[in-house]
Design a protein around this motif. Structure first.
Motif, PDB file in Angstrom:
ATOM      1  N   THR A  83     -15.375  -2.894   7.968  1.00  0.00           N
ATOM      2  CA  THR A  83     -14.365  -3.536   8.817  1.00  0.00           C
ATOM      3  C   THR A  83     -14.049  -4.933   8.292  1.00  0.00           C
ATOM      4  O   THR A  83     -14.955  -5.732   8.050  1.00  0.00           O
ATOM      5  CB  THR A  83     -14.859  -3.640  10.268  1.00  0.00           C
ATOM      6  N   ARG A 183       0.130   1.825  17.583  1.00  0.00           N
ATOM      7  CA  ARG A 183      -1.213   1.748  17.010  1.00  0.00           C
ATOM      8  C   ARG A 183      -1.110   1.939  15.503  1.00  0.00           C
ATOM      9  O   ARG A 183      -0.490   2.905  15.035  1.00  0.00           O
ATOM     10  CB  ARG A 183      -2.123   2.825  17.609  1.00  0.00           C
ATOM     11  N   ASN A 185      -3.527   1.923  11.883  1.00  0.00           N
ATOM     12  CA  ASN A 185      -4.863   1.948  11.284  1.00  0.00           C
ATOM     13  C   ASN A 185      -4.701   1.843   9.772  1.00  0.00           C
ATOM     14  O   ASN A 185      -4.066   2.703   9.147  1.00  0.00           O
ATOM     15  CB  ASN A 185      -5.587   3.239  11.653  1.00  0.00           C
ATOM     16  N   THR A 186      -5.281   0.788   9.165  1.00  0.00           N
ATOM     17  CA  THR A 186      -5.187   0.604   7.711  1.00  0.00           C
ATOM     18  C   THR A 186      -6.419   1.105   6.980  1.00  0.00           C
ATOM     19  O   THR A 186      -6.534   0.913   5.768  1.00  0.00           O
ATOM     20  CB  THR A 186      -4.967  -0.881   7.358  1.00  0.00           C
ATOM     21  N   PHE A 187      -7.351   1.717   7.701  1.00  0.00           N
ATOM     22  CA  PHE A 187      -8.553   2.304   7.094  1.00  0.00           C
ATOM     23  C   PHE A 187      -9.323   1.258   6.272  1.00  0.00           C
ATOM     24  O   PHE A 187      -9.713   1.497   5.121  1.00  0.00           O
ATOM     25  CB  PHE A 187      -8.182   3.511   6.229  1.00  0.00           C
ATOM     26  N   ASN A 306      -5.768  -1.774  13.834  1.00  0.00           N
ATOM     27  CA  ASN A 306      -7.176  -1.479  13.532  1.00  0.00           C
ATOM     28  C   ASN A 306      -8.069  -1.672  14.753  1.00  0.00           C
ATOM     29  O   ASN A 306      -9.168  -2.232  14.685  1.00  0.00           O
ATOM     30  CB  ASN A 306      -7.669  -2.352  12.373  1.00  0.00           C
ATOM     31  N   GLY A 307      -7.569  -1.237  15.892  1.00  0.00           N
ATOM     32  CA  GLY A 307      -8.329  -1.294  17.124  1.00  0.00           C
ATOM     33  C   GLY A 307      -8.272  -2.613  17.848  1.00  0.00           C
ATOM     34  O   GLY A 307      -8.845  -2.747  18.939  1.00  0.00           O
TER      35      GLY A 307
END
Length: 699
Positions: A83, A183, A185-187, A306-307
């Protein structure tokens, strides 16, 4: 290159009840100026509990960094699980580094609001709480430093530390919204200025009256995107703007209709960080639409990246050639002759640093400051630099040269050889009205788009679509941006100066009169003071719930964010009302100072109205006394606009309205309902002539 750090435990405190805090630190290393990503590893073991959560977890990160231009450094914390948490990026300008700088989620001061040496505790640009969700405390933690301006100067990480304890960063609570929720998310990849990185985007947008919940299944868009940071000075803000493309499985552009907007692949998520109304761009684009021109459609959303909750954003259409956006002819590599060569093109006046992926050229004529060593840059947006041909670049340069030389020439007002044959008056005047009304300090000199279709389809240069109004509508403390008086086109600016165009245009009586006519025509409708005020208040009501979350997460209300002018509003509603009050004063100034007059034709062939004759001949007001409304009847003659004002016995104006000649010879005036009974003076005026009569209000 990866630099390994040794580490030591600085402070380890045990109590009979719980572990209070554990701090780990280590030495740093050199950060070369080659644009690379440099990791500084800190292996940690023996921490109990072994997982970060809301009872025990990551509390703070501290750094000591030197660099001769510290804003070049973007600095991230990377957890053992991968993260990434953005601690700081683009802050500090040309200063020398971070000295005993700590990041803690509880700090009220965001790092972007600090200044060198940044000694003390600041809130990071992303939340430390991103790891306090069960991620392991033990493992290799890393500090990532990226020099965004390679080839200039090196820097050094002297040391850094990380603290775990019983006062961990708590995730921001976001459950649901009346706005669509996006939402992304870029992993665990870092979003950069360029290039775009692969990400996943999902949008929750239930039909009204249903609410949108953060964990709901997506029901608007769900798919792959490429995302990057966007903006110039705005990239230094902790709340970032993003550009994204919709991608197919092969990472090629793929059109998609998002939130009921026409399908396209390119979009913008605009942060509106310095704009505390959250509506300056939306308002500007809507007004340009109402004037009959394309500007980006918009949707308000709340973003989770990313949350982590990011706040209120504006989804915008990126300016592109498209039948639903800038509707011009397609230009191919084979269109190098005749009418096919003449369009379509999109270009802009803007910054250029030599690395932009666009064909650029300079104006041959000095800007508004004739002594300036610089001239304006033109950057070609369409066709793209990798497909445009030499014939096409030569043509569009020649077209702009012809316009500018004609405007500069002694015969610039001549209908056959002057500038008028080159430009589209309606678009130029509409964009000028928006720029002047809003006093946009970037107007004319930056983010100023132009476009042109084939000669067989009109072929004149059009100004627009308009773009980038965060620093407009009383939101800049320089270049007169907060002063309701003065013309913005007369402000030359710094190295990026206004073109000479507008000073020259204002010398042309035809331009003046067209500008005057369109101003007063719009003043009777969507540029009416009450209309603008109501529009802002209605938009603020729509954002009432979401803006509270936005400013809880980004606690900047009441604080200076560059370049907010004084006085700084303490609340959201105060920010709205301050802007409304400024708009009212700006309109009053423009009403009184706009040059020209409005040529109009009557059935007898009178070619223009040059003075206010026959104003309100034989006018009558009834009933008098009145209770809730007055009917005013008159012979208006040829006047395009009349202003009615109501004054109380002390001489204070208590109400006003505007009337246009196409609205008939009778008007209903409904004064405010909170007026006290008594005698009032009703004035009717057109330019330099005023008539008045007394009316009696009985409640």
């Amino acid at each position: 290159m990866i630099s390994r750090l040794s580490f030591t435990i600085l402070f380890l405190y045990f109590s009979p009840i719980a572990i209070l805090s554990q701090t780990f630190t280590g030495n740093g290393g050199n950060v070369p100026d080659d644009g690379g990503f440099y990791y500084f590893d800190l292996p940690i073991s023996g921490v109990t509990p072994s997982n970060c959560d809301t009872l025990f977890g990551l509390e703070s990160v501290c750094i000591n960094v030197t660099h001769t231009w510290i804003s070049d450094f973007d600095i991230f914390l990377v957890s053992p699980s991968g993260t990434q948490i953005e601690l700081t990026s683009g802050n500090g300008g040309d200063q020398d580094g971070y000295v005993n700088t700590c990041f803690n989620q509880e700090s009220e001061l965001v790092i972007s609001q600090g200044a060198y040496p940044f000694t003390g505790t600041f809130r990071p640009e992303a939340s430390l709480a991103l790891v306090n969700n069960g991620q392991p405390t033990n493992g290799v933690w890393r500090l990532l430093i990226h020099d965004t301006y390679p080839g200039a100067d090196e820097g050094t990480l002297l040391d850094w530390s990380i603290t775990f304890g019983t006062n961990p960063a708590i995730p921001f609570h976001f459950e649901s919204s009346n706005l669509p929720i996006i939402r992304i998310n870029t992993f665990n990849q870092t979003i950069q200025d360029e290039p775009k990185i692969l990400a996943r985007m999902e949008i929750v947008d239930h039909p009204l009256p249903l609410r949108n919940f953060i964990n709901d299944l997506p029901d608007d868009f769900h798919g792959t995107i490429g995302i990057e940071h966007r903006g110039a000075s705005s990239q230094s803000f902790p709340k970032k703007s993003f550009g994204f493309e919709v991608w197919d499985v092969n990472q090629n552009d793929s059109d998609a209709a998002i939130l009921d907007l026409p399908p396209q692949s390119d979009w913008v998520l605009h942060a509106s960080f310095t704009d505390k109304t959250l509506m300056r761009n939306v308002m500007s684009y809507q007004l340009f639409n109402q004037m009959g021109h394309y500007a980006s459609r918009s949707r308000y959303v709340e973003l989770v990246l990313n949350g982590e909750y990011q706040g209120v954003y504006v989804l915008l259409e990126k300016i592109k050639k498209d039948e639903n956006r800038v509707s011009i002819s397609k230009l191919t590599v084979s269109d190098n002759f005749g009418d096919e060569l003449t369009g379509g093109y999109i270009w802009k006046i803007d910054r250029y640093n030599g690395s932009d992926n666009s064909f650029a050229w300079r104006s041959k004529i000095h800007p508004c400051d004739e002594n300036s060593p610089d001239t304006n840059f033109f950057l070609l947006e369409y066709p793209a630099a990798d497909v445009v041909t030499p014939q096409q670049t030569a043509y569009i340069q020649s077209k702009m040269d012809s316009f500018e030389l004609a405007l500069m020439s002694p015969n610039f007002m001549d209908e056959s050889i002057g500038y008028r044959r080159h430009i589209d008056f309606p678009s130029f005047i509409s964009a000028t009205i928006i720029n002047e009304l809003s006093k946009n300090v970037d107007a004319y000199r930056l983010s100023t788009y132009l476009h042109k279709d084939k000669d067989s389809k009109g072929g004149k240069i059009k100004l627009g679509p308009i773009w980038d109004y965060d620093l407009a509508w009383r939101n800049a403390d320089y270049y007169g941006g907060a002063d309701p008086a003065g013309w913005q086109y007369e402000v030359c600016g710094d190295g990026y100066q206004n073109p000479f165009w507008w000073k020259r245009l204002m010398e042309d009586t035809v331009w003046q009169n067209e500008f005057y006519c369109q101003w007063w025509h719009n003043r009777s409708t969507f540029l009416d003071t009450a209309y603008l005020a109501n529009s802002m208040r209605e938009r603020a009501l729509f954002l009432h719930e979401a803006q509270q979350r936005n400013f809880e997460y980004w606690p900047i209300l009441g604080s200076y964010v560059w370049p907010n002018p004084e006085p700084i509003a303490q609340t959201y509603s105060e920010e709205i009302e301050n802007t409304i009050d400024w708009i009212k004063r700006r309109i009053e100034w423009m009403d009184a100072h706009i040059p020209g007059h409005c040529p109009i034709l009557d059935h007898t062939g009178m070619d223009e109205l040059s003075h206010p004759q026959n104003l309100l001949a034989d006018w009558t007001c009834f009933p008098n006394p009145f209770q809730s409304s007055l009917t005013i009847q008159f012979n208006p003659g040829l006047f395009p606009l009349i202003k009615f004002e109501l004054f109380n016995s002390t001489g204070a104006k208590v109400d006003e309205m505007l009337w246009m000649s196409n609205q008939g010879q009778s008007v209903e005036f409904h004064p405010k309902t909170n007026l006290a009974s008594g005698t009032y003076l009703l004035k009717a005026s057109f330019r330099n002539q005023t008539l008045g009569t007394k009316v009696l209000l009985k409640n």
